[in-house]
Design a protein around this motif. Structure first.
Motif, short mmCIF file in Angstrom:
data_model
loop_
_atom_site.label_atom_id
_atom_site.label_comp_id
_atom_site.label_asym_id
_atom_site.label_seq_id
_atom_site.Cartn_x
_atom_site.Cartn_y
_atom_site.Cartn_z
N ASN A 1 -30.30 -4.65 3.30
CA ASN A 1 -29.57 -3.44 2.92
C ASN A 1 -30.27 -2.18 3.45
OD1 ASN A 1 -27.48 -2.19 1.79
ND2 ASN A 1 -28.23 -2.27 -0.32
N GLU A 2 -31.62 -2.17 3.26
CA GLU A 2 -32.39 -1.00 3.68
C GLU A 2 -32.33 -0.84 5.20
OE1 GLU A 2 -36.85 0.47 2.98
OE2 GLU A 2 -35.90 -0.61 1.32
N GLN A 3 -32.48 -2.00 5.89
CA GLN A 3 -32.43 -1.97 7.36
C GLN A 3 -31.06 -1.48 7.83
OE1 GLN A 3 -33.55 -5.88 8.55
NE2 GLN A 3 -35.59 -5.20 9.20
N PHE A 4 -30.03 -2.00 7.17
CA PHE A 4 -28.68 -1.59 7.54
C PHE A 4 -28.50 -0.08 7.35
CE2 PHE A 4 -24.30 -0.68 6.45
CZ PHE A 4 -23.67 -1.16 7.59
N ASN A 5 -29.06 0.42 6.23
CA ASN A 5 -28.98 1.87 5.97
C ASN A 5 -29.63 2.66 7.12
OD1 ASN A 5 -27.54 1.92 3.69
ND2 ASN A 5 -29.30 1.98 2.30
N TRP A 6 -30.78 2.16 7.57
CA TRP A 6 -31.49 2.85 8.67
C TRP A 6 -30.65 2.84 9.95
CZ3 TRP A 6 -35.12 6.21 8.84
CH2 TRP A 6 -36.05 6.31 7.81
N ILE A 7 -30.10 1.65 10.24
CA ILE A 7 -29.28 1.53 11.47
C ILE A 7 -28.08 2.46 11.37
CG2 ILE A 7 -27.80 -0.04 12.82
CD1 ILE A 7 -29.83 -2.28 12.00
N PHE A 8 -27.47 2.44 10.18
CA PHE A 8 -26.31 3.29 9.96
C PHE A 8 -26.66 4.77 10.14
CE2 PHE A 8 -23.53 5.83 7.27
CZ PHE A 8 -22.31 5.47 7.78
N SER A 9 -27.79 5.19 9.54
CA SER A 9 -28.22 6.59 9.66
C SER A 9 -28.48 6.95 11.11
CB SER A 9 -29.50 6.85 8.86
OG SER A 9 -29.34 6.38 7.58
N LEU A 10 -29.13 6.01 11.84
CA LEU A 10 -29.43 6.27 13.25
C LEU A 10 -28.16 6.46 14.06
CD1 LEU A 10 -32.41 3.96 14.18
CD2 LEU A 10 -32.26 6.42 14.54
N LEU A 11 -27.19 5.51 13.81
CA LEU A 11 -25.91 5.60 14.53
C LEU A 11 -25.19 6.90 14.22
CD1 LEU A 11 -24.43 2.00 14.43
CD2 LEU A 11 -24.90 3.38 16.45
N ALA A 12 -25.13 7.21 12.90
CA ALA A 12 -24.45 8.44 12.48
C ALA A 12 -25.13 9.65 13.11
CB ALA A 12 -24.44 8.55 10.97
N GLY A 13 -26.46 9.65 13.09
CA GLY A 13 -27.24 10.76 13.67
C GLY A 13 -26.93 10.90 15.15
N ALA A 14 -26.88 9.71 15.83
CA ALA A 14 -26.61 9.75 17.28
C ALA A 14 -25.23 10.31 17.56
CB ALA A 14 -26.75 8.35 17.86
N ILE A 15 -24.25 9.88 16.72
CA ILE A 15 -22.88 10.39 16.92
C ILE A 15 -22.83 11.90 16.72
CG2 ILE A 15 -20.53 10.37 15.92
CD1 ILE A 15 -20.98 7.34 15.44
N ILE A 16 -23.50 12.36 15.62
CA ILE A 16 -23.49 13.81 15.34
C ILE A 16 -24.18 14.56 16.48
CG2 ILE A 16 -24.39 15.58 13.76
CD1 ILE A 16 -23.99 13.48 11.50
N LEU A 17 -25.32 14.01 16.93
CA LEU A 17 -26.07 14.65 18.01
C LEU A 17 -25.23 14.73 19.29
CD1 LEU A 17 -29.01 15.67 18.06
CD2 LEU A 17 -29.55 13.65 19.42
N MET A 18 -24.55 13.61 19.60
CA MET A 18 -23.71 13.58 20.81
C MET A 18 -22.57 14.57 20.69
SD MET A 18 -23.77 9.60 21.79
CE MET A 18 -22.24 9.51 22.65
N PHE A 19 -22.01 14.64 19.49
CA PHE A 19 -20.92 15.57 19.25
C PHE A 19 -21.37 17.01 19.53
CE2 PHE A 19 -18.59 18.31 16.22
CZ PHE A 19 -17.31 18.12 16.70
N PHE A 20 -22.56 17.36 18.99
CA PHE A 20 -23.06 18.72 19.19
C PHE A 20 -23.42 18.98 20.65
CE2 PHE A 20 -23.51 18.92 14.55
CZ PHE A 20 -22.87 20.13 14.36
N ILE A 21 -24.01 17.95 21.30
CA ILE A 21 -24.34 18.11 22.73
C ILE A 21 -23.06 18.38 23.53
CG2 ILE A 21 -25.15 16.86 24.80
CD1 ILE A 21 -27.30 15.58 22.95
N PHE A 22 -22.00 17.61 23.18
CA PHE A 22 -20.72 17.78 23.86
C PHE A 22 -20.18 19.20 23.67
CE2 PHE A 22 -16.04 17.64 23.42
CZ PHE A 22 -15.70 17.26 24.70
#
Lengths: 340, 174
Positions: free
Chosen positions: A8-29
Motif C-alpha cells: 500500500n505504501e509503495q503504491f502510494n509513493w508510485i501514485f504520488s510520483l506519477l501524479a507529480g510527474a503529470i502535474i510537472l509536465m502540465f506546468f512545463i507544457f
C-alpha cells in the motif's frame, strides 16, 4: 514477500510520483506555450520596429543610417520571384512581414551589433524607388585587387564609404574579426593563387561571397562549407554600375534577380503612368502647341520603355532613359508642364 | 474468527480503494481548476491580442496612407523633386484607369503587397466635384475594418490649378 501495508505504501509513493510527474509536465507544457506566445509577440514587435526603421531610412534618399541592433536578433530578408514580393523575418521564427514596395538588399543574415543602412534612390531618369542597402558590423566588403585594375579601383572609390570597404593588400588579420566577407575582384576565386592560399585558414570558417567583375558581366561565387571550393552560382549582365552595388549587397543571385525583376516591373508601371500623362497633356486644350510636340515624342519613348513582351529586359528602359531626361529639360526651358 | 478476519481484510481493501479514488478525484479537480484558470487566462490574452490587432490595424491605415503618398506613380514632381502632400491629376487619372482594369490585373497585383487588404478612394471637395476616384479596391465582407481620412492637394499640370481632396482609406483586418 511484502506485507499488505508495505504494498500500500509503495503504491502510494508510485501514485504520488506519477501524479507529480503529470502535474510537472502540465506546468512545463503551459510554460512552454506561454514562452512560445511571448516569443512570437516579441518577434512581431521587434520586426515591426525594424520595419519602422526601414521606413524612416526610405524617406530620406542618399542618406546613411547607423543603428544599434535590436535585442541581438538576426534578421533575414527574402524575395520571391512569384508575386514579386519581399519579406523580412527573424531567424528561427515563423513571423514574416511583407516589405511592400521597399527594395532591400542585404549580403546575408543581418546580425551584427550595428546595422548600417544606405538609401540609394533609383532614377531612370524619373524617380522609381529608394533601394535600401543593408549591412552589419559582422560583414566586410573586401576589394581583392592584386592586379591593381583601374575598373575595380573606380568601383572601390564610388562604393558608399560608410560601409568601410577594405582593399588589397590589407588582407590577413584585418579580416579575422568579421563573420561574412564579400570579395569583389576582377578575377575568379583561384585557391592556387598564393595570397588566397595563404589566407585560406582565415576565411575557411566564414561566409564568403565572391563577385567577379568583367565589365558589366558579373559572376557570383559562394564558398561551400565542405572542401576548399567556391561554387559558381551564375553570371549576370548588369545594366549599369548602380546594379553592381545591388549585386554586391545581395545574399545570392536569386535574390538579386528577384529584386531586379521588381525594379523592372515598377519602372514599367511608372513609365506607363507617364505615358498616359504625356498623352493627356498632348490632348489638352490648355497646353501650348510648342510643348505638344515634345509630349508626342515622349509618348514614343515611354512606349519603348514599357516594351511589351520584354520580360525582365532592362535595355529598353536604359535606352529611352536619356532621351526622356532631355525632353524634360527642353520642357523646363520652354516653361511647359514637366513630365516628371 | 476466520470470517471476522476476512471481513476486516475486505474493509481495509475498500478503504484503500476509497483513498485511491479520493486521490484521483483531488487530481482531477486540481487539473479541472487549473484548466479553468488557463481558459480565463487565454481568453484575457485573446482579448488583449484583439486590442493589439485593432491598434496595429489603425497603424496599418496610417502606413497605407504614407505608402500611397510616397508613390511616385501618384505624387506631384518637378525635375524629379517630389511633393508628397500633392497628387498629380494626370497621374491620378492614369492610375485609376490602370488599377481598375479588370482585363489586366498585373498592375493591381503589384501594389497588393504594399496597399494590402484595403479600399482607397479620393474625392475632390474643392472646387466641388461629383466624381469619386477609386484608387484601390481589395475590399472584403468584414466588420473588422478601420477608416482614416487624409486631406491632400490635387494639382492639374495642364491648367496649373490646385484642388483640395480627401483620401478615404479603409483597412480590413482579422
Amino acid at each position: 514477500m511484502f506485507k499488505k501495508g508495505q504494498v500500500n505504501e509503495q503504491f502510494n509513493w508510485i501514485f504520488s510520483l506519477l501524479a507529480g510527474a503529470i502535474i510537472l509536465m502540465f506546468f512545463i507544457f503551459v510554460i512552454l506555450q506561454i514562452k512560445g506566445v511571448s516569443e512570437s509577440k516579441l518577434a512581431v514587435e521587434v520586426i515591426n520596429s525594424f520595419d519602422g526603421i526601414l521606413a524612416g531610412s526610405e524617406a530620406s534618399p542618399n542618406t546613411f543610417n547607423n543603428i544599434d541592433s535590436i535585442n541581438s536578433l538576426s534578421f533575414d530578408v527574402d524575395c520571391r520571384i512569384e508575386g514579386l514580393s519581399s519579406y523580412m523575418s527573424i531567424l528561427g521564427d515563423d513571423v514574416k512581414i511583407p516589405l511592400g514596395n521597399k527594395i532591400v538588399f542585404s549580403p546575408g543574415i543581418i546580425n551584427g551589433k550595428k546595422i548600417k543602412i544606405y538609401n540609394d534612390p533609383i532614377g531612370v531618369p524619373f524617380y522609381v524607388a529608394n533601394s535600401l542597402l543593408i549591412s552589419d558590423s559582422e560583414t566586410i566588403f573586401f576589394f581583392y585587387d592584386p592586379n591593381f585594375s583601374t575598373e575595380l579601383n573606380k568601383i572601390y572609390e564610388d562604393f558608399p564609404g560608410n560601409f568601410s570597404p577594405m582593399k588589397f593588400p590589407l588582407i590577413d588579420q584585418s579580416l579575422k574579426s568579421y563573420d561574412r566577407i564579400v570579395v569583389i575582384s576582377d578575377s575568379s576565386p583561384d585557391l592556387s593563387d598564393a595570397t588566397l592560399d595563404k589566407s585560406w585558414n582565415l576565411i575557411k570558417k566564414k561566409n564568403v561571397n565572391w563577385i567577379t567583375i568583367d565589365g558589366l558581366s558579373t559572376t557570383f561565387f559562394k564558398k561551400t562549407k565542405k572542401d576548399r571550393f567556391f561554387e559558381n552560382l551564375g553570371t549576370v549582365s548588369l545594366p549599369n554600375q548602380e546594379f553592381l552595388y545591388y549585386l554586391i549587397f545581395s545574399k545570392n543571385l536569386d535574390i538579386y534577380k528577384c529584386n531586379f525583376a521588381r525594379i523592372t516591373e515598377k519602372t514599367r508601371n511608372i513609365a506607363s503612368i507617364y505615358q498616359y500623362k504625356a498623352r493627356e497633356l498632348y490632348k489638352s486644350k490648355f497646353i501650348q502647341e510648342k510643348c505638344k510636340s515634345q509630349y508626342l515624342i515622349a509618348t514614343d519613348y515611354f512606349t519603348q520603355m514599357i516594351g511589351e513582351n520584354q520580360g525582365k529586359n532592362f535595355n529598353p528602359i536604359q535606352h529611352s532613359s536619356k532621351s526622356i531626361g532631355e525632353i524634360n529639360d527642353v520642357l523646363l526651358k520652354m516653361s511647359c508642364p514637366l513630365l516628371y | 474468527m476466520k470470517k471476522k478476519r476476512k471481513f476486516k481484510g475486505s474493509l481495509k481493501n475498500k478503504k484503500a480503494q476509497i483513498k485511491l479514488f479520493e486521490s484521483i478525484a483531488v487530481l482531477i479537480i486540481f487539473i479541472f481548476l487549473v484548466s479553468i484558470g488557463m481558459k480565463f487566462y487565454t481568453a484575457s490574452q485573446l482579448n488583449s491580442l484583439k486590442e493589439a490587432q485593432k491598434k496595429i490595424s489603425k497603424l496599418d491605415s496610417v502606413k497605407t496612407a504614407i505608402e500611397l503618398s510616397n508613390l511616385p506613380e501618384l505624387a506631384c514632381s518637378k525635375q524629379g523633386v517630389f511633393d508628397k502632400s500633392c497628387i498629380d491629376l494626370n497621374k491620378l487619372n492614369a492610375w485609376t484607369t490602370k488599377i481598375n482594369d479588370k482585363e489586366n490585373l498585373r498592375f493591381r497585383d503589384y501594389y497588393y503587397s504594399s496597399l494590402g487588404q484595403s479600399k482607397i478612394t479620393l474625392k475632390i471637395i474643392y472646387p466641388p466635384h461629383d466624381h469619386e476616384f477609386k484608387l484601390y479596391d481589395a475590399s472584403r465582407e468584414s466588420e473588422n475594418s478601420d477608416h482614416i481620412f487624409v486631406p491632400i492637394n490635387v494639382y492639374d499640370p495642364a491648367t496649373k490649378r490646385n484642388m483640395l481632396a480627401i483620401i478615404n482609406i479603409k483597412t480590413y483586418y482579422g
